[in-house]
Design a protein around this motif. Structure first.
Motif: not given
Lengths: 160, 781
Positions: A33, A103-104, A106, B30, B32-33, B193-194, B196-197, B246-248, B250, B279-280, B496-497
């Motif tokens: 990346r 959808q998103c 990612f 996104f 971080d890109d 919520p989680s 993925l991004e 936006v990677g989701g 919710f 981070d996660r 956001m998707g």
């Protein structure tokens, strides 16, 4: 651990030879990346569960957040950028588009690379849908349309 | 997918999404890109203890570009305002940093270094002393005498208490008069919520322009912009927020977090761009959670099953402070408690409790999932007690379409629809279902339904003000036809998707008679988009934002036809605009090309008297009412008595969300929503130790559904247009999540009548179910 980029690697990324000096601790995902500039590979959990960062190393799907950049010295790496272009999507990408399999978007690149890896390994559609796809987390789609897309892709007659 | 009305044009058409090719080839953008010259990287320093005090924050041994500790941050910032204020709520803003820590994950500093790895190294060299105190995680434990106090100066952990709906005397009178009262304590645990991004931000201060540009993964760019400006003591015009892909979201990205302010502050201090990507583990501890409520609920009825009253006493866990929305989810649980049923009396009492946990805020379903779980479990339990069919009991008590519109005892003005039809459609599907017989006698099968009415599309601004929600409820659209005939649409809602870029383009293209590929929808940049107070929350993007695009596009079409009418010397009402041509209705030979007319209009030529040359229309859509979609779901499950494992074998949805702009996208929203609801039903729970130490901080111990968990769904749709929304659309983003846990819970109860009355709490994990099965003696013999 030091911050010294003291490991020299030569790798082939999407058919292009890449020579680089990397830190021992640099993850393959971060290398792709941020050093190679291929941001299509996404990082979502960094602990190897979600599969978003999946790339192919010598045709095998791997989680690039669980592999060090130093480990791909001498290897071939394929990322989502190798599959198709916006004007010329690959058959799998076209199927995902037609079936609303994202959808998103990612998690999508990782899923595409797992399916591509399955194709290269000669897996059949059932193995890809039932065994490989459940190795990925998607929070948006509910998976139904991803399964439909994979089935549609295989129904077109995938060349192993 | 079936609809009642097949209409020509793009609305109602399953066109493929406009953004997908970019996302499919790895060209998403996104947060971080994004990289920029001179960019440094931040790590947020967080409390590792649930309760205590930062006694020292020593940076002496820390090699970094910049370190800011609690005191410096507090001095440089104003507290972030709360948005939804409950009656009697004293805490109406939250400090950005404080020496008093109240949850694990609370930000107490920021470290900036040339790389993320170096920033993380530098954090290890900080000498921070934390004096730990006792903490408490559970809202009921927090109310016990002698429990640790999150705010000792308050003398209690109760943040606020208030009633909703009918007064308690009326409720108690109805309960006392009823032949049957089903009473249960139900629990909806804490959900992460989680998306993925994870969250992320890049901030860049331009000292010459004195302007801060903030790229952020957010659902609400303008709202975030306002709060950044407020907190950093800048003028609103000095802050520009740009959201890319936006990677989701919710709900978890609907407001400004302290973390994001720290990054802005660091960029201003350093004079170079600073990036921070959550981070996660941080997502599990520092991003606001959803749910976490106990309901002591009662449903009263006559002997023949006619509902008389419903009431719930909610004990809701606020976490360590009021989130931006505070008690909002508990309040929405209360107001949506009656659902589709004729309930002459309905009310709730809300008690919101501080604990040493991450604050709770918005998550898909926002209080309505809890309401559906409580109500629909009680209805199935009532059917069991009465010996009635659960479907018949529902049918008997549902509002008929000729009773709508009406106002419920909890002040909701249900607008339109036929609730019973969704129930009938699902009932027919279930009756036609012939499951394979179970593989062994130790597998039980069950089928059940759940139903709901949903509150979508915040909302008339004045109605929001009445309930203490301090964000405007309108949306604005700008639609412009460019000199070459292409169309630009700008809106303050955010993608956001959910595919809103595509569906807004469909609305505009449909009204303007141009192909979809001639329309570009631009979202997410406060430097471009019209002001949006609330952004993409509450299933409002299509109803409120789409309604604005409908009206602005229609106004632009009318303007174009006025210009054409003058040129062709016919009345504009006799003209139609089809596929880039304007001609007299029914006579395609007469007329003019749209592109030629537009090009000349922008030159200021061929304009009728009083008409301006700009082909740009703006419409501010203040909705007249909330829109109320509804659905019935059914699930068929198998439960393994020996393992407690549940498989969802089949799933049905019958749904009415008003006019459907893109059936494929609507189906996708429902499928994804149901999958999240299935996660709530079977897997998801954020765990804390009793003192507030988080126990689930990875996807290894917080499980979200996999493909193998989610069945293929069967869907029936029909359309009752929203009477108050231009275009007739109702919201669709949340319904799947709202009702799925109740459908699955009811199906499990149907499979296991011996323990049905104890199916009160999710997740219905193998451990929980096995224990209940075992206690019921189903492992004997």
């Amino acid at each position: 651990m030091t911050g010294e980029p003291d490991i020299r690697i030569t790798t082939t990324v999407n058919d292009v030879t890449v020579e680089a000096q990397v830190e021992g601790r640099t993850l393959l995902s971060d290398f792709l990346r941020h050093d190679v500039g291929l941001t299509g590979t996404h990082v979502a959990c960094e602990h190897g569960v979600c599969g978003a960062c999946t790339v192919l190393v010598d045709d095998q799907p791997v989680r690039s957040c669980l592999m060090l950049a130093a480990q791909v010295d001498g290897c071939r790496v394929d990322t989502v950028e190798s599959l198709g272009t916006q004007d010329d999507l690959s058959p799998l990408q076209s199927a995902m588009w037609a079936e609303h399999g994202l959808q998103c978007g990612f998690c999508t690149p990782g899923i595409l690379m797992t399916v591509e890896g399955g194709r290269r390994a000669g897996l059949d559609v059932r193995q890809v849908v039932e065994d490989a796809l459940p190795g990925h987390l998607c929070r948006c789609t509910g998976y139904q349309n991803i399964r439909n897309a994979i089935e549609s892709y295989f129904a077109q007659g995938v060349q192993a | 997918m079936r609809t009642d009305t097949d209409r020509p044009g793009l609305v109602g058409s399953s066109v493929k999404r406009v953004n997908d090719p970019r996302l499919l080839v790895g060209r998403g953008r996104f947060i971080d890109d994004i990289s920029m010259p001179g960019m440094a990287h931040a790590t947020i320093v967080r409390s590792t203890i649930p309760s205590g005090t930062v006694t020292s924050f020593d940076v002496a041994d820390c090699e970094a570009l910049l370190v800011l500790g609690v005191d410096e941050i507090a001095a440089a910032t104003r507290p972030i305002p709360c948005v939804w204020i409950a009656p009697g709520q004293e805490q109406v803003e939250v400090p950005v940093a404080s020496r008093q820590v109240r949850y694990v994950g609370q930000p107490i500093g920021i470290v900036v270094a040339p790389s993320r790895a170096e920033a993380e190294d530098a954090v290890e060299c900080l000498a921070i002393d934390l004096a730990a105190e006792d903490g408490v995680a559970d809202s009921l434990q927090a109310l016990e005498p002698g429990a640790p106090l999150v705010y000792p100066e308050r003398g209690s952990n109760i943040g606020v208490e208030f009633p909703i709906g009918d007064p308690s005397e009326l409720v108690e009178e109805a309960m006392a008069s009823a032949a049957v009262v089903v009473s249960r304590r139900l629990r909806i645990p804490r959900i992460v919520p989680s998306p993925l991004e994870t969250r992320g931000v890049i901030a860049d201060w331009n000292p010459g322009l004195e302007q801060l540009t903030v790229w952020m993964s957010t659902q609400t760019p303008h709202h975030v912009r306002d709060h950044i400006a407020h907190s950093l003591r800048l003028r609103a015009d000095q802050v520009r927020v740009v959201a890319g892909d936006v990677g989701g979201g919710f709900g978890s990205k609907e407001h400004l977090y302290a973390d994001e302010l720290l990054v802005c502050l660091a960029a201003m201090r350093l004079g170079r761009p600073v990036k921070w990507i959550e981070d996660r583990v941080e997502h599990f501890t520092a991003t606001f959670h959803g749910r976490d409520a106990y309901h002591d609920a009662r449903l009263a009825m006559t002997e023949d099953g006619t509902f008389l009253a419903i009431h719930t006493s909610i004990t809701g866990n606020l976490g360590a402070h009021f989130s931006n929305v505070g008690t909002g989810p508990f309040r929405v649980s209360a107001v949506m408690l009656p659902g589709p049923y004729r309930l002459p009396v309905a009310g709730a009492s809300i008690r919101a409790v501080f604990t040493n946990t991450t604050p709770t805020g918005a998550y898909r379903g926002f209080g309505m999932q809890e309401a559906a779980w409580v109500r629909e479990r009680l209805v199935d339990e009532a059917a069991r007690e009465l010996g009635m069919s659960a479907i018949e009991l529902r049918r008997k008590n549902m509002y008929r379409s000729d009773e709508l519109p009406l106002v419920t005892p909890t002040f909701q003005e249900y607008d339109s629809g036929d609730y019973g039809r969704a129930l009938d459609l699902v009932d027919a599907r279930v009756r036609a279902y012939a499951p394979a017989p179970p593989a062994s006698a130790r597998i039980r099968q069950g089928i059940a339904v759940a139903t709901h009415v949903e509150f979508t599309g915040l909302g008339p601004s004045k109605a929001q003000d009445i309930v203490g929600f301090r964000l405007g409820g309108y949306e604005t659209a700008v639609v412009r036809m460019e000199p070459d005939g292409s169309v630009f649409v700008s809106s303050g809602v955010m993608g956001m998707g959910q595919g809103i870029e595509t569906t807004l383009a469909q609305l505009a293209a449909d009204r303007l008679g141009v192909p979809l590929e001639r329309v570009r929808v631009q979202l997410g940049d406060t430097g471009v988009a019209p002001y949006s107070a609330a952004g993409s929350i509450a299933s409002r993007s299509m109803t409120v934002g789409g309604g604005a695009v409908v009206r602005a596009s229609t106004a632009l079409r009318e303007k174009i036809l006025r210009i054409a009418g003058a040129k062709l010397e016919v009345s504009p009402s006799d003209l139609e605009l089809v596929e880039g041509q304007i001609h007299v209705k029914g006579d395609p030979r007469t007329g003019t090309s749209l592109e030629e007319l537009v090009t000349r209009a922008w030159l200021g030529l061929d304009l009728p008297e009083g008409e301006s040359p700009d082909l740009e229309c703006k419409y501010v859509h203040e909705p007249l009412n909330i829109s109320y979609p509804y659905a019935t779901h059914a699930a068929a499950v198998s439960v393994d008595l020996d393992t407690g494992q549940v498989a969802v074998d089949a799933y049905w949805v019958a749904h009415d969300s008003g006019v459907v702009v893109n059936p494929m996208i609507v189906d996708g929203q429902i499928m994804g929503g149901v999958a999240q609801g299935l996660g709530i039903a079977l897997f998801e729970k954020m765990l804390y130790a009793d003192d507030g130490q988080p126990l689930s901080t990875t996807f290894m111990d917080y499980l979200i559904p996999l493909s193998s968990d989610v069945p293929t769904m069967v869907m029936d749709h029909y359309e009752t247009p929203a009477p108050h929304i231009p275009g007739g659309m109702k919201g669709v983003g949340e319904g799947g999540t709202i009702v799925a846990p109740a459908a699955i819970g009811n199906a499990i109860a149907a499979a296991l009548p011996e323990i049905a009355e104890q199916i009160l709490e999710t997740p219905l994990s193998p451990g929980r179910l096995w224990t209940l099965i075992h206690k019921a003696g189903l492992h004997d013999g």
